[in-house]
Design an enzyme around this catalytic site. Structure first.
Site, PDB file in Angstrom:
ATOM      1  N   ASP A 138     -88.912 -55.916-124.793  1.00 54.16           N
ATOM      2  CA  ASP A 138     -88.095 -55.022-123.963  1.00 54.16           C
ATOM      3  C   ASP A 138     -88.081 -55.452-122.499  1.00 54.16           C
ATOM      4  O   ASP A 138     -88.348 -54.650-121.601  1.00 54.16           O
ATOM      5  CB  ASP A 138     -88.579 -53.571-124.091  1.00 54.16           C
ATOM      6  CG  ASP A 138     -88.500 -53.061-125.520  1.00 54.16           C
ATOM      7  OD1 ASP A 138     -87.736 -53.627-126.305  1.00 54.16           O
ATOM      8  OD2 ASP A 138     -89.210 -52.098-125.845  1.00 54.16           O
ATOM      9  N   ASP A 159     -86.131 -57.666-128.721  1.00 51.47           N
ATOM     10  CA  ASP A 159     -85.219 -56.693-128.095  1.00 51.47           C
ATOM     11  C   ASP A 159     -85.211 -56.850-126.580  1.00 51.47           C
ATOM     12  O   ASP A 159     -85.220 -55.865-125.835  1.00 51.47           O
ATOM     13  CB  ASP A 159     -85.639 -55.257-128.455  1.00 51.47           C
ATOM     14  CG  ASP A 159     -85.716 -55.028-129.954  1.00 51.47           C
ATOM     15  OD1 ASP A 159     -85.031 -55.737-130.714  1.00 51.47           O
ATOM     16  OD2 ASP A 159     -86.485 -54.150-130.373  1.00 51.47           O
TER      17      ASP A 159
END
Length: 297
Positions: A138, A159
């Site tokens: 992230d 991600d």
């Protein structure tokens, strides 16, 4: 703090930050941001001299029109070490509109064990030029608003570009450090009516092992890669449904004139799209985010 004027009124104020205390008005970046008045309406240029700034930075919503600029991303580094929560861990959080970041490295050094955001952008309008944004899981929370990333280096494992903004990434280098099949994007578009998505034009994808182009955080996730070089790190299937086969009908994952060993579509998942010239045209310019009206030269 210097005040400048020209015919266009490009910069109203220039503030210099110098870690050594020799050249600037402030030694900390946050102190310079705090010095900008609330409900600011002037274009403020905060010049950050080279150095490693160990700070957690917040640009609050009531301080728009700030440009935060280093001289070179390799020598101007903002770094922090925090993990566990995507909203609390960011090294830099931008809430103000009309923000520009230039020539900066923004990093979160927490590592691989927890979510650790380097940059959170929850800004109506924001631009990043020639920045390096690095973490593992992230890395970039591109949360909401309209954003433009140009010539940036973005690195992570899982991600590492995620959120629900409407953003154009142009000539950016995306580098996966995933050890096994980590997704580059996790876009969160939740309904067909939303006008959000991640659009990559003229970019480059590299990786240390293997990765996918994206997986759906939201059921209507929208991601398009156009004219992008994809190294062999990109897995043949290209995309991951995150164990949600229902998104095969709703997600929009497109590719247009990409090239390189990872761009071959012979083994791509059948629910991804190879776009025609007509289909791809809306995703190639700043018109998808009305960028011509607010992105400054």
């Amino acid at each position: 703090m210097a005040i400048t004027c020209n015919a266009q009124g490009k910069w109203s104020k220039i503030i210099t930050v110098d870690q050594s205390g020799k050249k600037g008005s402030y030694v900390k970046i946050q102190d310079a941001i705090d010095a900008v008045p609330s409900n600011n309406v002037q274009h403020i240029f905060i010049r950050v001299e080279p150095g490693i700034y160990k700070e957690k930075i917040v640009v609050p919503e009531d301080k728009p029109f700030i440009t935060l600029s280093g001289r070179n991303a390799n020598t101007t580094v903002i770094t922090w070490n925090d993990g566990g929560d995507i909203f609390k861990s960011p090294t830099v959080s931008v809430f103000a509109s009309d923000f520009t970041g230039r020539y900066l490295t923004i990093q979160n050094t927490y590592g691989m064990t927890k979510k650790a955001v380097a940059l959170r952008v929850t800004s109506e309008k924001a631009v990043f030029f020639a920045c390096k944004i690095t973490s593992y899981q992230d890395t970039l929370l591109d949360e909401s608003g309209r954003h433009f990333y140009y010539n940036c280096f973005i690195e992570g494992g899982t991600d590492f570009i995620f959120g629900n903004a409407a953003s154009l990434f142009k000539q950016c280098h995306l580098h996966s450090i995933s050890q096994e099949n980590g997704a580059i994007t996790a876009q969160r578009r939740s309904s067909e009516e939303e006008k959000t998505g991640f659009y990559f034009v003229g970019c480059k994808i590299t990786g240390v092992k293997s990765c996918t182009l994206g997986r759906p955080w939201g059921p209507y996730a929208r991601v398009v890669f156009s004219q992008t070089y994809m190294s062999s790190a990109v897995l043949p299937q290209g995309w991951d449904d995150w164990g949600k086969p229902s998104i095969h009908r709703t997600a929009f994952y497109g590719e247009y004139k990409c090239y390189g060993p990872g761009a071959r579509r012979t083994r791509r998942v059948e629910w991804s799209l190879s776009l025609s010239n007509h289909q791809a045209s809306p995703y190639l310019t700043m018109s998808l985010m009305d960028g011509k009206t607010w992105v400054r030269a």
